[in-house]
Design a protein around this motif. Structure first.
Motif, PDB file in Angstrom:
ATOM      1  N   LEU A 561       0.826  -1.203   0.000  1.00 55.48           N
ATOM      2  CA  LEU A 561       0.000   0.000   0.000  1.00 55.48           C
ATOM      3  C   LEU A 561       0.864   1.257   0.000  1.00 55.48           C
ATOM      4  O   LEU A 561       0.505   2.273  -0.609  1.00 55.48           O
ATOM      5  N   SER A 562       2.005   1.201   0.655  1.00 55.83           N
ATOM      6  CA  SER A 562       2.904   2.354   0.689  1.00 55.83           C
ATOM      7  C   SER A 562       3.363   2.735  -0.717  1.00 55.83           C
ATOM      8  O   SER A 562       3.347   3.914  -1.101  1.00 55.83           O
ATOM      9  N   PHE A 563       3.770   1.753  -1.511  1.00 60.04           N
ATOM     10  CA  PHE A 563       4.227   2.000  -2.878  1.00 60.04           C
ATOM     11  C   PHE A 563       3.081   2.589  -3.705  1.00 60.04           C
ATOM     12  O   PHE A 563       3.272   3.552  -4.474  1.00 60.04           O
ATOM     13  N   ARG A 564       1.892   2.030  -3.542  1.00 62.02           N
ATOM     14  CA  ARG A 564       0.750   2.496  -4.323  1.00 62.02           C
ATOM     15  C   ARG A 564       0.381   3.935  -3.963  1.00 62.02           C
ATOM     16  O   ARG A 564       0.077   4.750  -4.837  1.00 62.02           O
ATOM     17  N   PHE A 565       0.430   4.261  -2.687  1.00 66.99           N
ATOM     18  CA  PHE A 565       0.117   5.635  -2.288  1.00 66.99           C
ATOM     19  C   PHE A 565       1.212   6.600  -2.738  1.00 66.99           C
ATOM     20  O   PHE A 565       0.921   7.678  -3.260  1.00 66.99           O
ATOM     21  N   HIS A 566       2.463   6.243  -2.536  1.00 67.36           N
ATOM     22  CA  HIS A 566       3.541   7.154  -2.929  1.00 67.36           C
ATOM     23  C   HIS A 566       3.505   7.443  -4.425  1.00 67.36           C
ATOM     24  O   HIS A 566       3.729   8.579  -4.861  1.00 67.36           O
ATOM     25  N   SER A 567       3.230   6.422  -5.229  1.00 66.74           N
ATOM     26  CA  SER A 567       3.136   6.631  -6.673  1.00 66.74           C
ATOM     27  C   SER A 567       2.015   7.605  -7.008  1.00 66.74           C
ATOM     28  O   SER A 567       2.161   8.465  -7.890  1.00 66.74           O
ATOM     29  N   ALA A 568       0.885   7.487  -6.308  1.00 60.81           N
ATOM     30  CA  ALA A 568      -0.267   8.341  -6.596  1.00 60.81           C
ATOM     31  C   ALA A 568      -0.142   9.730  -6.000  1.00 60.81           C
ATOM     32  O   ALA A 568      -0.788  10.675  -6.472  1.00 60.81           O
TER      33      ALA A 568
END
Length: 704
Positions: A561-568
């Motif tokens: 989830l961290s990767f997905r949020f940081h990308s967005a």
């Protein structure tokens, strides 16, 4: 003065903060391009106006570098303008006819044909602080009969005397837009274009030219972007004499049209610029220009939740309420209902065009959901696709003549739908009326305007249109007029441009759209590639980025989830996952990331972007945003995969004051204080360990 005319040498000089652009009037009365690049003294360049002759086969080499030349005489390069006069003559000889300069930043060069009453005005608008020039043309027919326009480019940009020419552009397809490409140009022509009725995902009307040595941080780059959301063409043509001319405008494919006596045509704007600081400097110039001169506003980008992936067409008021409560819990500020709320819309096979609230899905009307959403402290938004229609719809049954069609053809269906002929006045009025009624009847603050098909069978609807034959142009102009009128009537409503993902994004539609949906591919790793290519040309403040499911539905990739949020979080943050299935721990983690985003979004929206590392060349992608006042900065870094034995990666930053002290907070509870010079030369340790890792680093200037 940004624009001056040297009367003795017949040279026009455009001077920006860090560039010069020169052209002059030669002995034959032709407007000749002379120079574009780092600042020079225009008075020293008179000898550049001399005629250039090679042989009887290349008798007028200087015509290859005309500022704006018509097809005729000895011109064999891509013409800026090609016409057919009423008597059948197809030869155009444009000569200089004076200039106007009513404002210090604006210049009009007047051209006229030697024989026919055809006038062409070349418009230049200078943005000295951004080293950019907007160009467009106005063509006026003074003839007693119509003049057919076969090709009308907005501008020709000339880049001269480089040892080599490298073209950088973007290509792609649905769910894979904005992929960067670089091509060394040999003699001949490289054409970027769309023939699909909109800007298209396969190419975008932006280009960059360098000598093959420019990098992200250094080197001279010439670039341009066309503001047109229909069929367009950019042709980069290298001649055998070492010149490069880049022409751009509305695509001439199936695009001829007539100008009636006494009428005029104005082309789209083609913006060009020069940068001495590589592709990164180029992007920052374009981003600042878009913020200042293109985008309709700079409102704070609200955290958005869209319910499409949770419910698809199975929309109903109770399920939407459940999602709204979950969205509010994690800090969402705008709740958006996507496709499926109207007509008999239970799949993509029916209902499109019937813009009435579905009474089975919303028995008490749409206000029941809107009131619930607003009581939770969120704005309400909704999805529409006004340009398309299902054959299985009340609208099509009432008006089958409203779609693009040829009388002898059944018409192609894409996504089970046809396309409305927006060029028809009655269709334009229908769209404007139902959108006005929708926004007047309900408290809606956001519109996601989609278009999920290309133009096919562009049939002519009546005798007048048959004569004009400009279907492609009318559709786009009417679209602009509808958006412009809706913005005037509803100034507090924000609009998002979407077309099957990122297929309608350009400097034309961005004059009306607050934000843009750049791809239907929301996989966080794929998005890093898409977002990188997008930011070469367009400001990251407009790009919407969603957090969605893992594993991802398109490729099965699993990411934390961290990767997905940081990308967005590198654009406008949206959430599109089915949050009703998220655990309490996931909801709590998401709430924390949303709060982090709210603390840094003014930096990402209004600051300068520095691309620090790319997955095209490295295992790490990283972008840095620096606030315009220089006081704060935020870095997003991502590691694709861990390799055994690899050295610890240090990321060198940009855009800081080398003598200032900064507090660096990598989110691990160990903030350190370092000088800007250290951060930009030695860098910060990322400390990645494992696949799919990401990090957000906050940097704040320390006052001494």
């Amino acid at each position: 003065m940004p624009i001056s005319y040297l009367e003795e040498s017949h040279i026009f000089a455009i001077r920006t903060a860090r560039s010069s652009y020169l052209f002059g009037i030669n002995d034959s009365g032709t407007v000749q391009h002379l120079y574009w690049g780092s600042p020079v003294h225009a008075g020293d360049c008179a000898d550049l106006l001399r005629a250039k002759h090679h042989s009887s086969f290349d008798a007028a080499v200087d015509r290859e570098t005309e500022e704006y030349g018509g097809w005729g005489g000895l011109l064999y390069a891509e013409p800026a303008l090609k016409v057919t006069f009423g008597d059948g003559v197809r030869d155009l000889l444009l000569r200089y006819d004076g200039y106007l300069m009513d404002k210090p930043e604006e210049l009009v060069i007047r051209l006229a044909d030697e024989y026919y009453a055809l006038k062409v005005n070349l418009h230049y608008r200078v943005f000295p602080e951004f080293d950019l020039i907007e160009r467009y043309v106005t063509i006026t027919n003074g003839e007693p009969s119509a003049v057919r326009i076969e090709q009308a480019m907005s501008a020709i940009w000339s880049v001269l005397s480089l040892p080599a020419y490298r073209l950088t552009h973007v290509t792609g397809r649905w769910a894979g837009e904005y992929q960067l490409r670089s091509d060394v140009l040999s003699e001949g022509k490289k054409v970027l274009e769309s023939r699909r009725g909109f800007t298209g995902p396969h190419a975008n009307p932006w280009f960059a030219i360098d000598d093959g040595t420019a990098s992200e941080t250094s080197g001279h780059v010439w670039f341009g972007a066309l503001g047109w959301s229909g069929n367009w063409k950019i042709a980069a043509e290298k001649t055998t004499f070492g010149h490069l001319r880049v022409s751009g405008g509305i695509n001439d494919f199936d695009g001829s049209f007539a100008i009636a006596p006494g009428e005029s045509y104005t082309s789209p704007v083609f913006t060009g610029g020069f940068c001495e600081n590589g592709f990164g400097g180029m992007s920052r110039q374009l981003h600042r220009y878009q913020k200042a001169a293109i985008l309709p506003g700079s409102r704070e980008r609200k955290v958005l939740y869209n319910s499409w992936e949770a419910t698809e067409f199975a929309v109903n008021v109770q399920d939407q309420k459940v999602l709204a409560h979950k969205a509010a819990r994690i800090g969402v500020e705008r709740f958006v209902v996507d496709d499926g709320w109207f007509g008999a819309r239970n799949s993509d096979r029916a209902g499109l065009g019937d813009w009435q609230v579905n009474p089975q899905k919303f028995p008490k009307g749409l206000n029941e959901l809107i009131d619930e959403v607003k009581s939770l402290g969120m704005d309400f938004g909704i999805w529409v696709e006004p340009e398309s229609v299902n054959p299985d719809s009340d609208l099509y049954r009432a008006h089958p003549e409203w779609v693009y069609q040829f009388p002898t053809r059944a018409g192609s269906q894409l996504r089970n739908q046809l396309l409305l002929n927006l060029g028809l006045p009655e269709v334009k009025q229908f769209v404007l009326d139902f959108m006005t009624n929708l926004l007047s009847s309900y408290d809606i603050s956001f519109i996601k305007w989609d278009m999920n098909r290309t133009v096919t069978e562009p049939g002519i609807a009546d005798e007048r249109q048959q004569r004009e034959h400009s279907d492609w142009i009318r559709h786009v102009n009417n679209l602009y007029e509808i958006w412009g009128e809706l913005r005037r009537r509803f100034p507090n409503v924000e609009f998002e441009t979407c077309a099957g993902g990122g297929a309608r994004i350009d400097l034309g539609i961005l004059r009306f759209a607050d934000q843009a949906w750049i791809s239907d591919n929301t996989d966080a790793l794929d998005r890093l590639h898409i977002q990188e290519g997008f930011t070469y040309a367009y400001d990251p403040s407009v790009m919407m980025c969603w957090v969605t499911e893992s594993p991802h539905g398109m490729n099965g990739r699993r990411l934390p989830l961290s990767f997905r949020f940081h990308s967005a979080m590198m654009g406008g943050l949206g959430i599109g996952a089915n949050i009703d299935r998220w655990s309490e721990d996931e909801l709590a983690e998401a709430k924390d990331y949303v709060e982090q985003y709210k603390r840094i979004r003014l930096i990402t929206m209004h600051g300068d972007l520095y691309r620090l590392s790319s997955l095209r060349h490295s295992n790490v992608a990283a972008c840095q945003y620096v606030a315009r006042d220089g006081q704060e900065s935020v870095v997003f870094a991502f590691q694709n995969a861990q390799h055994f034995g690899a050295w610890e990666r240090r990321l060198t930053l940009q855009g800081l004051d080398p003598d200032a002290l900064y507090e660096v907070d990598a989110g691990d509870g160990r903030a350190v204080t370092q000088h800007g010079s250290t951060l930009m030369q030695v860098g910060v340790a990322l400390g990645f360990s494992g696949d799919g890792q990401s990090r957000m680093i906050r940097i704040a200037r320390v006052e001494r």
